[in-house]
Design a protein around this motif. Structure first.
Motif, PDB file in Angstrom:
ATOM      1  N   PHE A  90       0.859  -1.174   0.000  1.00 48.36           N
ATOM      2  CA  PHE A  90       0.000   0.000   0.000  1.00 48.36           C
ATOM      3  C   PHE A  90       0.892   1.219   0.000  1.00 48.36           C
ATOM      4  N   GLN A  91       0.344   2.346  -0.425  1.00 47.74           N
ATOM      5  CA  GLN A  91       1.145   3.548  -0.534  1.00 47.74           C
ATOM      6  C   GLN A  91       0.773   4.540   0.553  1.00 47.74           C
ATOM      7  N   MET A  92       1.791   5.237   1.028  1.00 50.16           N
ATOM      8  CA  MET A  92       1.580   6.294   1.997  1.00 50.16           C
ATOM      9  C   MET A  92       2.136   7.576   1.388  1.00 50.16           C
ATOM     10  N   ASN A  93       1.288   8.572   1.206  1.00 51.70           N
ATOM     11  CA  ASN A  93       1.771   9.847   0.713  1.00 51.70           C
ATOM     12  C   ASN A  93       1.973  10.785   1.903  1.00 51.70           C
ATOM     13  N   GLN A  94       2.388  12.000   1.649  1.00 54.34           N
ATOM     14  CA  GLN A  94       2.686  12.935   2.737  1.00 54.34           C
ATOM     15  C   GLN A  94       1.479  13.170   3.626  1.00 54.34           C
ATOM     16  N   THR A  95       0.300  13.268   3.051  1.00 54.36           N
ATOM     17  CA  THR A  95      -0.908  13.511   3.839  1.00 54.36           C
ATOM     18  C   THR A  95      -1.197  12.321   4.753  1.00 54.36           C
ATOM     19  N   THR A  96      -1.085  11.114   4.215  1.00 50.72           N
ATOM     20  CA  THR A  96      -1.333   9.911   5.004  1.00 50.72           C
ATOM     21  C   THR A  96      -0.322   9.799   6.140  1.00 50.72           C
ATOM     22  N   ILE A  97       0.932  10.059   5.846  1.00 52.38           N
ATOM     23  CA  ILE A  97       1.972  10.007   6.872  1.00 52.38           C
ATOM     24  C   ILE A  97       1.710  11.067   7.926  1.00 52.38           C
ATOM     25  N   GLY A  98       1.315  12.260   7.497  1.00 51.81           N
ATOM     26  CA  GLY A  98       1.008  13.326   8.446  1.00 51.81           C
ATOM     27  C   GLY A  98      -0.130  12.958   9.381  1.00 51.81           C
ATOM     28  N   LYS A  99      -1.178  12.357   8.830  1.00 53.72           N
ATOM     29  CA  LYS A  99      -2.307  11.927   9.657  1.00 53.72           C
ATOM     30  C   LYS A  99      -1.874  10.849  10.646  1.00 53.72           C
ATOM     31  N   TYR A 100      -0.983   9.976  10.204  1.00 53.64           N
ATOM     32  CA  TYR A 100      -0.465   8.927  11.078  1.00 53.64           C
ATOM     33  C   TYR A 100       0.336   9.536  12.231  1.00 53.64           C
ATOM     34  N   ILE A 101       1.188  10.490  11.924  1.00 54.17           N
ATOM     35  CA  ILE A 101       1.972  11.166  12.972  1.00 54.17           C
ATOM     36  C   ILE A 101       1.032  11.830  13.971  1.00 54.17           C
ATOM     37  N   ALA A 102       0.002  12.514  13.477  1.00 56.17           N
ATOM     38  CA  ALA A 102      -0.956  13.192  14.357  1.00 56.17           C
ATOM     39  C   ALA A 102      -1.669  12.184  15.260  1.00 56.17           C
ATOM     40  N   ARG A 103      -2.111  11.071  14.684  1.00 56.92           N
ATOM     41  CA  ARG A 103      -2.814  10.055  15.471  1.00 56.92           C
ATOM     42  C   ARG A 103      -1.924   9.473  16.556  1.00 56.92           C
ATOM     43  N   LYS A 104      -0.688   9.135  16.183  1.00 57.25           N
ATOM     44  CA  LYS A 104       0.229   8.549  17.168  1.00 57.25           C
ATOM     45  C   LYS A 104       0.594   9.557  18.251  1.00 57.25           C
ATOM     46  N   ARG A 105       0.762  10.819  17.874  1.00 61.53           N
ATOM     47  CA  ARG A 105       1.070  11.868  18.861  1.00 61.53           C
ATOM     48  C   ARG A 105      -0.064  11.999  19.862  1.00 61.53           C
ATOM     49  N   LYS A 106      -1.287  12.013  19.358  1.00 57.40           N
ATOM     50  CA  LYS A 106      -2.458  12.148  20.232  1.00 57.40           C
ATOM     51  C   LYS A 106      -2.624  10.936  21.140  1.00 57.40           C
ATOM     52  N   GLU A 107      -2.290   9.747  20.633  1.00 53.66           N
ATOM     53  CA  GLU A 107      -2.344   8.539  21.458  1.00 53.66           C
ATOM     54  C   GLU A 107      -1.386   8.641  22.639  1.00 53.66           C
ATOM     55  N   GLN A 108      -0.286   9.379  22.450  1.00 53.67           N
ATOM     56  CA  GLN A 108       0.698   9.580  23.522  1.00 53.67           C
ATOM     57  C   GLN A 108       0.342  10.785  24.396  1.00 53.67           C
ATOM     58  N   ASN A 109      -0.798  11.419  24.110  1.00 56.08           N
ATOM     59  CA  ASN A 109      -1.245  12.615  24.837  1.00 56.08           C
ATOM     60  C   ASN A 109      -0.206  13.729  24.806  1.00 56.08           C
ATOM     61  N   LEU A 110       0.411  13.908  23.641  1.00 52.67           N
ATOM     62  CA  LEU A 110       1.412  14.956  23.459  1.00 52.67           C
ATOM     63  C   LEU A 110       0.825  16.083  22.615  1.00 52.67           C
ATOM     64  N   THR A 111       1.175  17.310  22.960  1.00 57.12           N
ATOM     65  CA  THR A 111       0.853  18.434  22.091  1.00 57.12           C
ATOM     66  C   THR A 111       1.919  18.497  21.002  1.00 57.12           C
ATOM     67  N   GLN A 112       1.643  19.265  19.961  1.00 54.49           N
ATOM     68  CA  GLN A 112       2.648  19.452  18.916  1.00 54.49           C
ATOM     69  C   GLN A 112       3.894  20.082  19.505  1.00 54.49           C
ATOM     70  N   GLU A 113       3.710  21.022  20.408  1.00 54.30           N
ATOM     71  CA  GLU A 113       4.854  21.697  21.026  1.00 54.30           C
ATOM     72  C   GLU A 113       5.683  20.720  21.864  1.00 54.30           C
ATOM     73  N   GLN A 114       5.027  19.851  22.606  1.00 58.36           N
ATOM     74  CA  GLN A 114       5.759  18.878  23.429  1.00 58.36           C
ATOM     75  C   GLN A 114       6.563  17.918  22.562  1.00 58.36           C
ATOM     76  N   LEU A 115       5.964  17.462  21.481  1.00 60.01           N
ATOM     77  CA  LEU A 115       6.684  16.561  20.581  1.00 60.01           C
ATOM     78  C   LEU A 115       7.872  17.274  19.952  1.00 60.01           C
ATOM     79  N   ALA A 116       7.677  18.514  19.544  1.00 58.38           N
ATOM     80  CA  ALA A 116       8.770  19.294  18.964  1.00 58.38           C
ATOM     81  C   ALA A 116       9.917  19.434  19.960  1.00 58.38           C
TER      82      ALA A 116
END
Length: 70
Positions: free
Chosen positions: A13-39
């Motif tokens: 299956f293919q993952m484009n930038q949008t799909t990868i971005g959504k995956y990063i967002a989902r995994k970040r939220k599962e860890q209860n991290l804000t974007q700033e905390q992950l950065a």
């Protein structure tokens, strides 16, 4: 895009930038991290928004750290 092999289904299956971005967002939220905390964990400026919206991809040099964080 990146082509990956699903380990159980053995089908590509293919993952484009949008799909990868959504995956990063989902995994970040599962860890209860804000974007700033992950950065902060990754030692990057607040590029997380750009990754999660598919505007750009994480630099190869931090992929390992990103995987560990998520």
């Amino acid at each position: 895009s990146i082509e990956l092999l699903h380990p159980k289904k053995r089908e590509a299956f293919q993952m484009n930038q949008t799909t990868i971005g959504k995956y990063i967002a989902r995994k970040r939220k599962e860890q209860n991290l804000t974007q700033e905390q992950l950065a902060q964990q990754l030692g990057v400026s607040n590029d997380i928004y750009k990754w999660e919206t598919g505007k750009c991809m994480p630099d190869y040099s931090i992929i390992h750290k990103l995987c560990d964080a998520l």
